[in-house]
Design a protein around this motif. Sequence first.
Motif, PDB file in Angstrom:
ATOM      1  N   ARG A 150      -2.575  12.115  -5.520  1.00 35.22           N
ATOM      2  CA  ARG A 150      -3.598  11.056  -5.760  1.00 35.22           C
ATOM      3  C   ARG A 150      -3.587   9.960  -4.721  1.00 35.22           C
ATOM      4  O   ARG A 150      -4.303   9.074  -4.679  1.00 35.22           O
ATOM      5  CB  ARG A 150      -3.270  10.085  -7.029  1.00 35.22           C
ATOM      6  N   ALA A 171      -8.791   4.965  -7.223  1.00 34.99           N
ATOM      7  CA  ALA A 171      -8.309   5.112  -8.409  1.00 34.99           C
ATOM      8  C   ALA A 171      -9.358   4.721  -9.621  1.00 34.99           C
ATOM      9  O   ALA A 171     -10.009   3.845  -9.551  1.00 34.99           O
ATOM     10  CB  ALA A 171      -6.831   4.378  -8.698  1.00 34.99           C
ATOM     11  N   SER A 220      -5.106   5.841 -13.678  1.00 33.91           N
ATOM     12  CA  SER A 220      -4.021   6.543 -12.853  1.00 33.91           C
ATOM     13  C   SER A 220      -2.990   7.468 -13.384  1.00 33.91           C
ATOM     14  O   SER A 220      -2.748   8.460 -12.959  1.00 33.91           O
ATOM     15  CB  SER A 220      -3.264   5.487 -12.159  1.00 33.91           C
ATOM     16  N   ASP A 226       2.890   9.614  -3.510  1.00 31.91           N
ATOM     17  CA  ASP A 226       2.513   9.523  -4.691  1.00 31.91           C
ATOM     18  C   ASP A 226       3.719   9.726  -5.887  1.00 31.91           C
ATOM     19  O   ASP A 226       4.305  10.695  -5.921  1.00 31.91           O
ATOM     20  CB  ASP A 226       1.422  10.903  -4.977  1.00 31.91           C
ATOM     21  N   ASN A 257      -7.014  -1.485 -12.230  1.00 30.13           N
ATOM     22  CA  ASN A 257      -7.130  -0.576 -10.871  1.00 30.13           C
ATOM     23  C   ASN A 257      -8.475  -1.403 -10.343  1.00 30.13           C
ATOM     24  O   ASN A 257      -8.312  -1.571  -8.886  1.00 30.13           O
ATOM     25  CB  ASN A 257      -7.441   0.847 -10.964  1.00 30.13           C
TER      26      ASN A 257
END
Length: 493
Positions: free
Chosen positions: A205, A210, A213, A242, A325
Amino acid sequence: MSDIIDLGVKDIRDGVVKGDFTAREVADAFNTAVAAASELNAFIVTTPDHATAAADAVDARREKGEDLGKMGGVPIGMKDLFATKGVQTTAASHILEGFTPQYESTVSQNLWDAGAGMLGKLNLDQFAMGSSNETSYFGNVSSPWKKDGTNAAMSPGGSSGGSSSAVSARIAPAATGTDTGGSIRQPAAFTGICGIKPTYGRCSRWGVVAFASSLDQAGPMARSVEDCAIMLEAMAGFDPKDSTSLQMDVPGWEAGLDADLKGKKIGIPKEYRMDGTDEEILKSWEQGKEWLRDAGAEIVDISLPHTKYALPAYYIVAPAEASSNLARYDGVRYGLRDLPDGAGLQDMYAATRAAGFGDEVKRRILIGTYVLSAGFYDAYYTQAQKIRTLISQDFSAAFGECDAILAPTTPTASFPLGENQDDPLAMYLNDVFAVPASLAGLPAMSVPAMLNADGLPLGLQIVGKPFDEQGVLNAGLAIQQRAGFEAKPEKWW
């Protein structure tokens, strides 16, 4: 060379290796197709120079007899959620308009390292929040498909609608997508292509904007199961940047493809026969069972008892993570800044977010902030996480009785743009069959099955055990071979 654009990943890669055509010829053909398809609004930014430069590098390596890579000579579309060095990355939001990353996402870098080139950045629902590709700041994406007898613009699905539209329209042989609650599988089903969401953590990711997540996962969208297997091999892999990345070797999915399902059990969840599901979807599901039986599989009934709670739980967990996020978009360091005269810091935050976020994004931030607030955290967020655990346990128990699960991908075929725009709940119900696998972090794939009476594609979904992308791809291949789905949209763009 116009027929080049009808080729998929495998045929392009193998054709370049054999010298049937050059990578540059492929890039030029697709760049021309992209430029001529502006009516679809599938791309936010086109990058023909990137595609041709990557193609020239592949041709030079071929001249020297060097390995061309798993995706050598294949130009692809990149969903505009992946950071691309030196190329604008917006997540289809005004708040990030003009943002040019100085770094490359791990997934896109893996693809460039494998010999792929970039045709451009693909449109999507803003911050990947949507199921119809109508929330983008850069305008709606149109599906290349039309309902028989009408000229209405149809939804390509969401959030990866630019990806599904481009692949289905033959202006890209493949594209990246991301799937948080169905955003690869639902658009793939709407446009008659394949798309796989791998096990959570299989693709990095890092460098992907994001949304939620604990749910976001990148995956490939292409016109065949084989092409998805090839592209997923190139995309996947452990990434120390990540913290949720799986420290596992990438299997040889392409080499392991096998449509013989003898000895395999395919589960049919009784809870997925839901009210409101289109009759033709249910017929395609029955047909899917017959195809898998023909491939040697045994069809068994299973139960996933907490299915009815999956969608409500998802629409608590995902907005809660989105609210956290998206707090970073404040107008201070990058992207849009709206600074009214005499405004203080709080006023700047408010003005920037009011101008920069779309209505759907604001709706989800508000829901997420509410369920995380004091007094409501335990009542909503904690309960949703408990439901998520129960859903995972349902799947674990079911996989004690079967090797994979067959279900519809969506409750309906594609619908006209604007039809559900004023009804968020109707829009959210598009994800009812896709969300459970996302909450459990399982690999799941949509494969085209047939056209309905209106001439629109219908997809079937395979859900697999954790880390068993091979089993999912193999079952998908068995369906693909028996469905013989060769339909493509009539060109109107």
